[in-house]
Design a protein around this motif. Structure first.
Motif, PDB file in Angstrom:
ATOM      1  N   THR A  46       0.878  -1.224  -0.408  1.00  0.00           N
ATOM      2  CA  THR A  46      -0.068  -0.049   0.036  1.00  0.00           C
ATOM      3  C   THR A  46       0.988   1.114  -0.165  1.00  0.00           C
ATOM      4  O   THR A  46       2.606   1.345   0.346  1.00  0.00           O
ATOM      5  CB  THR A  46      -0.964   0.161   1.431  1.00  0.00           C
ATOM      6  OG1 THR A  46      -1.924   1.053   1.276  1.00  0.00           O
ATOM      7  CG2 THR A  46       0.086  -0.163   2.313  1.00  0.00           C
ATOM      8  N   TRP A  53      -7.989  15.194   6.592  1.00  0.00           N
ATOM      9  CA  TRP A  53      -8.339  14.472   8.002  1.00  0.00           C
ATOM     10  C   TRP A  53      -9.297  15.291   9.146  1.00  0.00           C
ATOM     11  O   TRP A  53      -8.789  16.619   9.219  1.00  0.00           O
ATOM     12  CB  TRP A  53      -6.966  13.937   9.079  1.00  0.00           C
ATOM     13  CG  TRP A  53      -6.863  13.218   9.276  1.00  0.00           C
ATOM     14  CD1 TRP A  53      -6.353  13.614  10.939  1.00  0.00           C
ATOM     15  CD2 TRP A  53      -6.711  11.920   9.637  1.00  0.00           C
ATOM     16  NE1 TRP A  53      -6.722  12.811  12.151  1.00  0.00           N
ATOM     17  CE2 TRP A  53      -6.704  11.157  11.159  1.00  0.00           C
ATOM     18  CE3 TRP A  53      -7.000  10.874   9.179  1.00  0.00           C
ATOM     19  CZ2 TRP A  53      -6.637  10.445  11.438  1.00  0.00           C
ATOM     20  CZ3 TRP A  53      -6.690   9.401   9.822  1.00  0.00           C
ATOM     21  CH2 TRP A  53      -6.670   9.147  10.403  1.00  0.00           C
ATOM     22  N   THR A 282      -1.569   9.079   5.496  1.00  0.00           N
ATOM     23  CA  THR A 282      -2.396   8.337   6.194  1.00  0.00           C
ATOM     24  C   THR A 282      -2.061   7.374   5.552  1.00  0.00           C
ATOM     25  O   THR A 282      -1.774   6.554   4.845  1.00  0.00           O
ATOM     26  CB  THR A 282      -4.114   8.178   6.589  1.00  0.00           C
ATOM     27  OG1 THR A 282      -4.062   8.579   5.464  1.00  0.00           O
ATOM     28  CG2 THR A 282      -3.719   9.744   6.923  1.00  0.00           C
ATOM     29  N   PRO A 284      -2.942   2.067   5.883  1.00  0.00           N
ATOM     30  CA  PRO A 284      -3.977   1.535   7.198  1.00  0.00           C
ATOM     31  C   PRO A 284      -3.518   0.258   8.188  1.00  0.00           C
ATOM     32  O   PRO A 284      -2.175   1.493   8.539  1.00  0.00           O
ATOM     33  CB  PRO A 284      -3.802   0.453   6.158  1.00  0.00           C
ATOM     34  CG  PRO A 284      -3.544   1.168   4.993  1.00  0.00           C
ATOM     35  CD  PRO A 284      -2.849   1.892   4.664  1.00  0.00           C
ATOM     36  N   ARG A 285      -4.257   0.494   9.242  1.00  0.00           N
ATOM     37  CA  ARG A 285      -3.088   0.115  10.776  1.00  0.00           C
ATOM     38  C   ARG A 285      -2.805  -1.396  10.529  1.00  0.00           C
ATOM     39  O   ARG A 285      -1.948  -1.382  11.002  1.00  0.00           O
ATOM     40  CB  ARG A 285      -4.541   0.293  11.439  1.00  0.00           C
ATOM     41  CG  ARG A 285      -5.147   1.548  11.555  1.00  0.00           C
ATOM     42  CD  ARG A 285      -6.910   1.169  13.031  1.00  0.00           C
ATOM     43  NE  ARG A 285      -5.579   1.220  13.740  1.00  0.00           N
ATOM     44  CZ  ARG A 285      -6.673   0.394  15.599  1.00  0.00           C
ATOM     45  NH1 ARG A 285      -7.821   0.624  15.649  1.00  0.00           N
ATOM     46  NH2 ARG A 285      -5.519   0.392  16.296  1.00  0.00           N
ATOM     47  N   ASP A 326     -10.133   2.243  10.252  1.00  0.00           N
ATOM     48  CA  ASP A 326      -9.211   1.261   9.821  1.00  0.00           C
ATOM     49  C   ASP A 326      -7.664   2.455   9.157  1.00  0.00           C
ATOM     50  O   ASP A 326      -6.913   1.536   8.576  1.00  0.00           O
ATOM     51  CB  ASP A 326      -9.433   0.899   8.915  1.00  0.00           C
ATOM     52  CG  ASP A 326      -9.842   1.222   7.245  1.00  0.00           C
ATOM     53  OD1 ASP A 326      -9.923   2.803   7.680  1.00  0.00           O
ATOM     54  OD2 ASP A 326      -9.611   0.275   6.495  1.00  0.00           O
ATOM     55  N   ARG A 327      -7.842   3.146   9.172  1.00  0.00           N
ATOM     56  CA  ARG A 327      -6.298   4.224   9.032  1.00  0.00           C
ATOM     57  C   ARG A 327      -6.058   5.066  10.406  1.00  0.00           C
ATOM     58  O   ARG A 327      -6.368   5.206  11.093  1.00  0.00           O
ATOM     59  CB  ARG A 327      -6.860   4.918   8.058  1.00  0.00           C
ATOM     60  CG  ARG A 327      -6.992   4.008   6.459  1.00  0.00           C
ATOM     61  CD  ARG A 327      -7.126   5.914   5.470  1.00  0.00           C
ATOM     62  NE  ARG A 327      -5.917   5.498   5.085  1.00  0.00           N
ATOM     63  CZ  ARG A 327      -5.236   5.065   4.135  1.00  0.00           C
ATOM     64  NH1 ARG A 327      -5.661   3.966   3.728  1.00  0.00           N
ATOM     65  NH2 ARG A 327      -4.224   5.318   3.683  1.00  0.00           N
TER      66      ARG A 327
END
Length: 375
Positions: A46, A53, A282, A284-285, A326-327
């Motif tokens: 990714t 935000w 940002t 993704p986690r 999820d970010r």
């Protein structure tokens, strides 16, 4: 004998040489095998994205009705009639319970008769006073009797009126707690009444966020009863004093509830929206490895070789900020557009070669393939 012995020795020597040569070839093969680099590991990648935000302050709270009471009676009496059903929607002033007023009605009739007699005597004395047939004291005494009789009539009427228990405001009734013929002492519980539109959500936030709170700020509320559904409201009030034990500030948000789906006592998860920020990095986690010594990611770099370009990973420490869905916000360590490993980084090491899984491959299949390719 000597020739035979020499032949045997020559045969053994040839056999040993052959075995030695075979063993040498096996060792060379194993050395060549271990000297080759391991095959690239399959991963999903990714990129670091830049965008707007919306910072949020998360907390938990409770849903409160705009108004809520346990309806009771001010005076004692026996239940003569119940004028509602459990769960009814009622309006302010609507009768709910009628207590027996037979004795009070009889007393009122007697008081009314006394009042009429006193008023008749007062009129007669007014004429006599003009003719000086009665003294002023007698007239004043009759006037006082009339006023006293009126007060007694008004008091009895008020008592009779109090035996009709009415809804104090618009709302929804709960389950009734009385039955026909039951004698109710003063203050007996009859039914709960809750005003459900609008409702309040009370929650608390740490002291450090106090400067970021203002009335009118938007809040998003979710409850367990309606998974995935978000209710929007605004901050109506901020408590002027902080809790001395927790150093938290109490906040109250107002939410419209026309369908009466939110009920007092519900546990609520609250997100307070702060002013949006632009150009925030940002990721993704799932792409971030969280550890006690710091957060990190595997950055994918292209390594030029004599044969063909190869992809190689390098672990890099980063600094993260707030989380939204999820970010997660990136504060330091990466730049916009950099490519990092999203799935398959669990067993990676610095310098490992990787290959990217097909973009059109389903996420669950790609994740399984990445895990299978890792040693």
């Amino acid at each position: 004998m000597i020739k035979r012995l020499l032949l045997v020795l020559l045969f053994l020597a040839a056999l040993l040489a052959g075995l030695g040569y075979l063993k040498f070839q096996q060792i060379q093969g194993q050395i060549a095998q271990f000297s080759q680099p391991p095959p690239p590991k399959s991963v999903l990648a990714t990129r670091v994205e830049t965008g707007a935000w919306q910072p949020r302050l998360r907390s938990v709270g409770d849903v409160q009705g705009a108004q809520g009471v346990l309806v009771n009676n001010q005076v004692a009496g026996q239940v003569q009639n119940i004028l509602f059903e459990s769960g009814d929607l009622v309006q302010a002033g609507q009768p709910l319970v009628q207590l027996d007023t037979e004795v009070d009605a009889a007393d009122l009739a007697g008081l009314m008769a006394s009042l009429e007699l006193a008023e008749t005597q007062l009129k007669r004395n007014q004429k006599l006073l003009r003719d000086r047939a009665v003294s002023q004291d007698d007239f004043d005494e009759i006037s006082a009797q009339v006023s006293q009789a009126k007060a007694q009539v008004q008091a009895k009427r008020a008592l009779i009126e109090k035996k009709t228990i009415r809804a104090p405001f618009d709302g929804q009734l709960g389950i009734r707690r009385v039955d026909l013929g039951q004698f109710l002492p003063a203050g007996s519980a009859i039914v709960e009444l809750e005003a459900l539109d609008p409702v309040y959500v009370d929650f608390a936030l740490p002291e450090r966020h106090l400067a970021r709170l203002n009335t009118g700020q938007t809040v998003l509320v979710t409850v367990t009863a309606y998974p995935g559904e978000v209710f929007e409201g605004q901050i109506q009030a901020i408590n002027p004093a902080l809790d001395r034990n927790t150093r938290n500030v109490r906040v109250r948000a107002l939410l419209q509830n026309p369908e009466r789906r939110l009920r007092p006592g519900m546990f609520a998860q609250v997100e307070t929206l702060l002013p949006a920020r632009e150009q925030v990095l940002t990721l993704p986690r799932e792409a971030i490895t969280f550890n006690t010594y710091g957060d990190s990611v595997f950055v994918i770099r292209q390594k030029d070789t004599d044969t063909e370009p190869q992809l190689q990973v390098q672990r890099r420490q980063i600094r993260t900020g707030e989380v939204h869905g999820d970010r997660i916000e990136l504060l330091d360590g990466l730049e916009a557009g950099e490519q990092v490993v999203a799935v398959g980084h669990v067993k990676l090491r610095n310098g490992d070669q990787v290959r990217l899984a097909d973009d059109d491959q389903p996420a669950d299949e790609a994740s399984a393939a990445a895990g299978a390719a890792a040693p």
